[in-house]
Design a protein around this motif. Structure first.
Motif, PDB file in Angstrom:
ATOM      1  N   LYS A 187     -14.029  -0.106  -7.857  1.00  0.00           N
ATOM      2  CA  LYS A 187     -12.979  -0.723  -7.532  1.00  0.00           C
ATOM      3  C   LYS A 187     -13.182  -1.323  -6.238  1.00  0.00           C
TER       4      LYS A 187
ATOM      5  N   ALA B  11       0.784  -1.120  -0.204  1.00  0.00           N
ATOM      6  CA  ALA B  11      -0.126   0.067  -0.114  1.00  0.00           C
ATOM      7  C   ALA B  11       0.714   1.075  -0.022  1.00  0.00           C
TER       8      ALA B  11
ATOM      9  N   GLN C  79      -3.588  -2.686 -11.527  1.00  0.00           N
ATOM     10  CA  GLN C  79      -4.644  -3.099 -10.267  1.00  0.00           C
ATOM     11  C   GLN C  79      -5.703  -3.823 -10.845  1.00  0.00           C
TER      12      GLN C  79
ATOM     13  N   ARG D 188     -12.585   0.553  -3.155  1.00  0.00           N
ATOM     14  CA  ARG D 188     -11.581   1.410  -2.949  1.00  0.00           C
ATOM     15  C   ARG D 188     -11.818   2.855  -3.290  1.00  0.00           C
TER      16      ARG D 188
ATOM     17  N   GLN E 231     -13.764   4.083  -0.438  1.00  0.00           N
ATOM     18  CA  GLN E 231     -12.762   4.290   0.826  1.00  0.00           C
ATOM     19  C   GLN E 231     -11.993   5.508   0.934  1.00  0.00           C
ATOM     20  N   LEU E 232     -11.229   5.662  -0.630  1.00  0.00           N
ATOM     21  CA  LEU E 232     -10.068   6.387  -0.438  1.00  0.00           C
ATOM     22  C   LEU E 232     -10.265   7.814  -1.118  1.00  0.00           C
TER      23      LEU E 232
ATOM     24  N   TRP F 155     -12.952   5.460   6.248  1.00  0.00           N
ATOM     25  CA  TRP F 155     -12.784   4.455   5.432  1.00  0.00           C
ATOM     26  C   TRP F 155     -14.116   3.559   5.418  1.00  0.00           C
TER      27      TRP F 155
ATOM     28  N   SER G 153     -14.226  -4.429   0.045  1.00  0.00           N
ATOM     29  CA  SER G 153     -13.892  -2.939  -0.030  1.00  0.00           C
ATOM     30  C   SER G 153     -14.057  -2.192  -1.333  1.00  0.00           C
TER      31      SER G 153
ATOM     32  N   MET H 228      -6.007  -3.813  -5.006  1.00  0.00           N
ATOM     33  CA  MET H 228      -5.336  -2.657  -5.077  1.00  0.00           C
ATOM     34  C   MET H 228      -3.843  -2.570  -5.202  1.00  0.00           C
TER      35      MET H 228
ATOM     36  N   TRP I 185      -9.711  -5.150 -10.192  1.00  0.00           N
ATOM     37  CA  TRP I 185     -10.993  -5.101  -9.376  1.00  0.00           C
ATOM     38  C   TRP I 185     -12.122  -5.849  -9.747  1.00  0.00           C
TER      39      TRP I 185
ATOM     40  N   ASP J  11     -12.605  -4.768  -3.998  1.00  0.00           N
ATOM     41  CA  ASP J  11     -11.803  -5.393  -3.578  1.00  0.00           C
ATOM     42  C   ASP J  11     -12.039  -6.364  -2.734  1.00  0.00           C
TER      43      ASP J  11
ATOM     44  N   LYS K 197     -16.630   0.469   2.961  1.00  0.00           N
ATOM     45  CA  LYS K 197     -16.292  -0.996   3.590  1.00  0.00           C
ATOM     46  C   LYS K 197     -17.802  -1.592   4.142  1.00  0.00           C
TER      47      LYS K 197
END
Length: 276
Positions: free
Chosen positions: A115, A82, A249, A154, A157-158, A164, A152, A244, A251, A117, A168
């Motif tokens: 995305k 990460a 990457q 992403r 989340q990000l 987060w 997740s 990720m 997905w 995951d 999730k």
């Protein structure tokens, strides 16, 4: 022992796994696998219990989950992939309990997902209330262990600000099971192989020996932040190999099949489906 809850969603009954891998009905011994029962799980010979015919659906092996707490960046190799430094204290976030689903139920992508995951994680099931528990006493509060897929999204989340939890907590984003396995059968929780396959290809292959914060530390640490109650589940982080971290990457897409496995804890399998 290996405990399960079987039956249609919302109508699960308690059971145990026999030596042949079949399900035996436990409802004549306990009403369900939740609450105070988790602090004193029954010790019975599965062969003396009624056999459940066929291959019933398995639900979350714990009833009445009050909290689903997760630990992030808890494997040395996952922090490296990460591109983040190993945390000095456990990274804690919550997953909504409405995300809980059975170990083989489909994972349904939320609307707008880009995305999605996978994350195979050792799950801790709390059996006895824990508040300000010293590390050396922490494992006495554990009813057993299970598998959690910390699915997740992403981008949610990000890339959308905030915490987060956004990425999730979609419905079906927390498959748990197939079994709740007692500590005596698991042995050392820091010596378990765990991994993920997507469409048959190995994506994750790790060991709980590489956890930055071990099970006892996590339980003790969290008990200083919040009261842990019987039925609470703690997802303890994931090893390297998430989508990720792939190059390029990777997905999840509708039709993909995830298979997650942890030694002594069984295998769970989910097909990914499009948004409703």
């Amino acid at each position: 022992m290996r405990f399960v809850r079987y039956g249609e969603k919302g109508q699960e009954r308690p059971g145990v796994i026999d030596v042949g891998g079949g399900v035996r009905d436990l409802s004549g011994v306990v009403a369900d696998l939740g609450g105070a029962v988790l602090g004193d799980l029954p010790r019975v010979d599965p062969e003396t219990l009624p056999r459940v015919a066929g291959a019933p659906r398995l639900g979350v092996p714990v009833a009445g989950v009050g909290k689903l707490v997760a630990i992030g960046l808890n494997y040395t190799d996952h922090a490296e992939e990460a591109g983040m430094a190993a945390p000095e204290e456990p990274v804690v976030f919550m997953k909504a309990t409405s995300a809980l689903s059975g170990p083989n139920d489909p994972v349904i992508l939320p609307r707008g997902a880009e995305k999605a995951d996978w994350e195979v994680e050792l799950g801790i099931v709390i059996g006895r209330e824990a508040l300000y528990v010293p590390r050396e006493e922490a494992l006495a509060h554990v009813a057993g262990y299970t598998i959690v897929n910390d699915v997740s999204e992403r981008a949610f989340q990000l890339e959308r600000g905030g915490q987060w939890t956004k990425g999730k907590s979609a419905d079906s984003f927390a498959p748990v099971g197939p079994w709740l396995v007692t500590p005596d059968e698991v042995g050392d929780p820091q010596g378990l192989r765990l991994g993920t396959r997507v469409n048959g290809a190995v994506m994750q292959d790790g060991s709980t020996a590489n956890m930055i914060f071990d099970v006892a530390t996590i339980v003790s640490y969290l008990s200083g932040l919040m009261r842990l109650e019987p039925g609470d589940i703690i997802a303890t982080g994931t090893p390297a190999g998430v989508g990720m971290g792939q190059t390029p990457q990777r997905w999840l897409r509708p039709g993909d099949v995830m298979e997650l496995e942890i030694a002594t804890l069984g295998v769970q399998r989910q097909e990914v489906r499009p948004p409703i």
